[in-house]
Design a protein around this motif. Structure first.
Motif, PDB file in Angstrom:
ATOM      1  N   GLN A 467       0.824  -1.211   0.000  1.00  0.00           N
ATOM      2  CA  GLN A 467       0.000   0.000   0.000  1.00  0.00           C
ATOM      3  C   GLN A 467       0.859   1.263   0.000  1.00  0.00           C
ATOM      4  O   GLN A 467       0.488   2.284   0.568  1.00  0.00           O
ATOM      5  N   ALA A 608     -10.258  -7.206  -0.015  1.00  0.00           N
ATOM      6  CA  ALA A 608      -9.558  -6.109   0.651  1.00  0.00           C
ATOM      7  C   ALA A 608      -8.054  -6.345   0.670  1.00  0.00           C
ATOM      8  O   ALA A 608      -7.261  -5.403   0.582  1.00  0.00           O
ATOM      9  N   ASN A 615      -6.572   4.840  -1.359  1.00  0.00           N
ATOM     10  CA  ASN A 615      -7.742   5.516  -0.810  1.00  0.00           C
ATOM     11  C   ASN A 615      -8.871   4.508  -0.587  1.00  0.00           C
ATOM     12  O   ASN A 615      -9.229   3.751  -1.501  1.00  0.00           O
ATOM     13  N   TYR A 616      -9.448   4.533   0.605  1.00  0.00           N
ATOM     14  CA  TYR A 616     -10.474   3.545   0.932  1.00  0.00           C
ATOM     15  C   TYR A 616     -11.676   3.637  -0.002  1.00  0.00           C
ATOM     16  O   TYR A 616     -12.324   2.623  -0.285  1.00  0.00           O
ATOM     17  N   GLU A 620     -13.771   0.489  -1.304  1.00  0.00           N
ATOM     18  CA  GLU A 620     -15.200   0.378  -0.994  1.00  0.00           C
ATOM     19  C   GLU A 620     -16.023   0.172  -2.263  1.00  0.00           C
ATOM     20  O   GLU A 620     -17.044  -0.510  -2.248  1.00  0.00           O
ATOM     21  N   GLU A 697      -9.564   0.894   7.794  1.00  0.00           N
ATOM     22  CA  GLU A 697     -10.163   1.107   6.476  1.00  0.00           C
ATOM     23  C   GLU A 697     -11.638   0.730   6.570  1.00  0.00           C
ATOM     24  O   GLU A 697     -11.978  -0.451   6.662  1.00  0.00           O
ATOM     25  N   CYS A 702      -6.634  -3.186   8.951  1.00  0.00           N
ATOM     26  CA  CYS A 702      -5.713  -3.705   7.941  1.00  0.00           C
ATOM     27  C   CYS A 702      -4.285  -3.484   8.423  1.00  0.00           C
ATOM     28  O   CYS A 702      -3.944  -2.400   8.911  1.00  0.00           O
ATOM     29  N   CYS A 712      -6.363  -7.999   6.300  1.00  0.00           N
ATOM     30  CA  CYS A 712      -7.492  -7.176   6.732  1.00  0.00           C
ATOM     31  C   CYS A 712      -8.474  -8.061   7.484  1.00  0.00           C
ATOM     32  O   CYS A 712      -8.676  -9.234   7.119  1.00  0.00           O
TER      33      CYS A 712
END
Length: 744
Positions: A467, A608, A615-616, A620, A697, A702, A712
């Motif tokens: 990430q 996930a 960016n979450y 999502e 998140e 996570c 996660c």
């Protein structure tokens, strides 16, 4: 044959090839709708003649150059209004070029310098914009309510003298002025302001990155460079098993030539589609979009070798350069350097010293190590497990002969990294998954000491998974700087951009990959689909994911991952589109891949982990589609009561700044975790321990650990648990279950 003076307008669709790859029929329909509903009426209104369409382009002749530019302005203004009312995936953007010049008329067709210059003006136009030649500007500058930006003189292919170029500015604020000229105080003020901005930008850019993707107009400008492909050299040695030497020399020449400033070189992958094929220069040129073709042969007899090579201009089929190079096998590096230098001279290009670059790029001067590496490379590219075992042996031999051979270390790091993902693949190399992971880490550390493009690709992959896409972008850019001819460098940069929240930029780098290798792989379709998905263009994402064709025979070791992740995302895309039957069918199609990956079921937690967006909101989007498709969030039917489930704020309050202790529910191993307020995490499970980083998140915890990648999970209260028994809470991951209590 008639000659006459005429105004020529050429329009072309931006990114048409990429759009067709995703939705060929829809793209064709939209183009013809624009042609009949917009172009033909406007051309008629301004007294023009539609000469012909050219794939995704339009060629128009006008008697009046004022009519031609006026038509172009109205076309772009109305097209912009139409696009504003359409969703992004349905927008078609044009570039337009206009020239006033001499044309040749043959029947209904026209050609000649007047048409050629109009085409180059179109290339220099911005998407949605207009570029005109100096002869056009001289006639229209005071006759239309637009402004102009002077771009100076540009050399144009097949035209001896430089051509003045202007961009038409549709902004009313610069109406009837020319930026870059000194005709009026107002124009000079605008120009001065623009120059001030330019100085600021130049100060911000400490160094120029020529591999950085820009808009399509910039890509078109790059394409005016001399372009070349190195076709696979023939092996004329008595020992036919030495074909790997010819292949290796071909690959090295491709990489070295790609480092010459001002030269565009097609990838090794694209070139090798012509291996063992008798092809005319014109055929190669048409398929790959290049002008120059380097072909040759290698003969090795004992310690002596001979390289025959020639550089062909496909426009004439004549030789630009030809040479026979004789020498000892020990002179192979010098012979390659000599070829690169002479080709650069023949094309009138400046040469960068290749030995200096080669040493930076993970090379070797050890002949035995070099030959072992070439043999390993040839075996690896056969894509068969039994050949991978032999390839590893040759790479390890190369590295034993030269411990600083970065290319060999990176190749081993890649192979062991891929082997460790599944038990079956690790067994092929006679290792457990943990042993394969350990070897991958060790070789990666060694590769970093003399980094190659392959090392930077691997670094990009690791940073993406952790990430850290900002750093991944920088690593991928470094790979491109070292080898601009390899499409995988652009593809890894595309992935980093998408995970970074810059999906549109990611698509741009897929265009760059397509330029050096026109053949679309499953991996490239996966990236295109992921980019479209991240831009809420779900219909286009579905088309791209379906083109992966996971049911078709795998032709590459890497196809598994494209099929696997493509189906994961396809399910979510169908969910977002409320196509529930298609989503259910895709879930069934995924099951064989889950079995190979030793996963019992597909869940939201698994997604996930697989897609580490910065960016979450981007993650999502995937999770929302999966929920709509009926994919469970948690494994094994685990579904805590809503009142027991902790949300993100509650998880943060429970863990950050505290220590927890408990056990792994399945194995009984002791579990301890200390999380600082900034997310720094120390973890111990049984004999394993690591330090990583934790984030919240959504309503998930996570964590990323250098030796175990990313996890996660969700946390819930255990109604029957107590602090004393260290089971007050439960942490549910895709693969593990823990119970714990806070102790500090």
């Amino acid at each position: 044959m008639e000659r006459r003076l005429a105004a020529v307008l050429i329009a072309d669709v931006v990114g048409y090839s990429r759009m067709s790859e995703v939705d060929e029929e829809g793209t064709r329909v939209r183009f013809h709708a624009d042609l009949h509903q917009l172009f033909e009426p406007k051309i008629a209104t301004h007294h023009g003649r539609l000469v012909k369409t050219m794939g995704d382009g339009v060629l128009v002749e006008f008697h009046s150059v004022v009519d031609a530019v006026h038509c172009a302005v109205e076309l772009q203004r109305e097209k912009a209004e139409r696009n504003a009312a359409l969703p992004p995936e349905q927008r078609m953007v044009f570039r337009i070029g206009v020239n006033l010049g001499d044309i040749i008329v043959e029947g209904e067709d026209i050609h000649g310098d007047g048409v050629n210059i109009a085409h180059r003006m179109q290339v220099l136009a911005e998407p949605g914009g207009i570029a005109i030649s100096g002869t056009t500007y001289d006639q229209v500058r005071s006759k239309l309510t637009v402004g102009y930006l002077a771009l100076g003189e540009r050399m144009v292919k097949n035209i001896a003298e430089p051509i003045r170029v202007y961009r038409v500015l549709l902004d009313p604020a610069v109406e009837r002025s020319t930026i870059g000229a000194t005709s009026t105080p107002r124009a000079w003020a605008i120009f001065a302001a623009a120059m001030g901005i330019a100085v600021f930008l130049l100060a911000a850019l400490a160094w120029w990155q020529p591999w950085q993707a820009e808009d399509d107009a910039s890509v078109a400008l790059v394409d005016t460079r001399p372009s070349l492909v190195v076709l696979p050299f023939d092996n004329l040695s008595d020992d036919k098993e030495q074909g790997y030497l010819a292949d290796g020399i071909t690959e090295d020449l491709t990489t070295e030539l790609a480092r010459i400033p001002g030269l565009f070189v097609i990838s090794r992958n694209a070139a090798f589609t012509f291996k063992n094929r008798a092809s005319l220069p014109s055929e190669v040129s048409t398929q790959l979009g290049v002008r120059y073709i380097l072909e040759g042969s290698v003969r090795r007899a004992g310690a002596e070798m001979r390289i025959n090579a020639k550089l062909i201009d496909s426009t004439t089929s004549g030789n630009v350069w030809a040479e026979r190079l004789d020498g000892a096998w020990s002179d192979v590096f010098d012979l390659q350097d000599k070829m690169v230098g002479e080709i650069a001279t023949a094309l009138k290009l400046r040469l960068v010293t290749s030995h200096q670059v080669a040493s930076i790029a993970g090379g070797t001067n050890n002949l035995a190590a070099y030959e072992a590496y070439l043999r390993g490379r040839e075996l690896e590219l056969r894509e068969r497990p039994e050949d991978w075992v032999e390839a590893v042996k040759y790479y390890e031999r190369a590295l034993a002969l030269d411990r600083a051979f970065g290319n060999a270390a990176a190749a081993l790091a890649w192979m062991y990294r891929e082997a460790h993902w599944t038990e079956a693949r690790s067994k092929v190399l006679g290792l457990t998954q943990d042993e394969a992971r350990s070897k991958a880490d060790a070789y990666f550390t060694q590769a970093a000491k003399n980094p190659s493009p392959a090392y930077y690709r691997l670094l990009t992959a690791k940073l993406n998974q952790m990430q850290r896409s900002d750093e991944a972008i920088a690593a991928a850019e470094r790979a491109i700087a070292l080898d601009a001819s390899d499409p995988s460098n652009y593809e890894w940069l595309s992935m980093a951009m998408i995970f970074n929240g810059r999906a549109e930029d990611g698509l741009g780098y897929l265009d760059a990959a397509t330029r050096v290798d026109p053949a679309w792989s499953r991996w490239r379709y996966l990236l295109a689909g992921l980019a479209y998905f991240s831009m809420d263009r779900f219909e286009e994402a579905v088309v791209a994911f379906e083109k992966i064709a996971p049911e078709s025979k795998e032709t590459s070791y890497w196809d598994f991952w494209s099929n696997y992740e493509g189906l994961m995302l396809l399910i979510s895309a169908y969910g977002q589109l409320d196509r529930h039957a298609d989503a259910a069918a895709a879930r069934e199609r995924l099951k064989p891949y889950l079995a190979q990956a030793q996963e019992p079921e597909y869940t939201g937690l698994m997604a996930a982990v697989e897609f580490p967006f910065k960016n979450y909101v981007d993650l999502e989007r995937v999770l929302a589609g999966l929920r709509k498709a009926g994919v469970p969030e948690l494994p094994d039917g685990f579904n805590p009561k809503p009142e027991d489930r902790l949300d993100g704020d509650a998880i943060r309050a429970l863990l950050f700044g505290h220590e927890i202790q408990g056990r792994n529910i399945e194995t009984g191993e002791a579990y301890r975790r200390v999380t600082a307020e900034d997310g720094t995490t120390l973890i111990t499970v049984g004999a394993w321990s690591d330090q990583g980083r934790s984030t919240i998140e959504g309503d998930m915890l996570c964590s990323i650990y250098p030796t175990r990648w990313r996890f996660c999970g969700v946390i819930s209260r255990n109604p029957d648990g107590t602090s004393a028994q260290k089971n007050k809470y439960r942490l549910i991951l895709q693969w593990d279950r823990f119970e714990f209590s806070m102790v500090k």
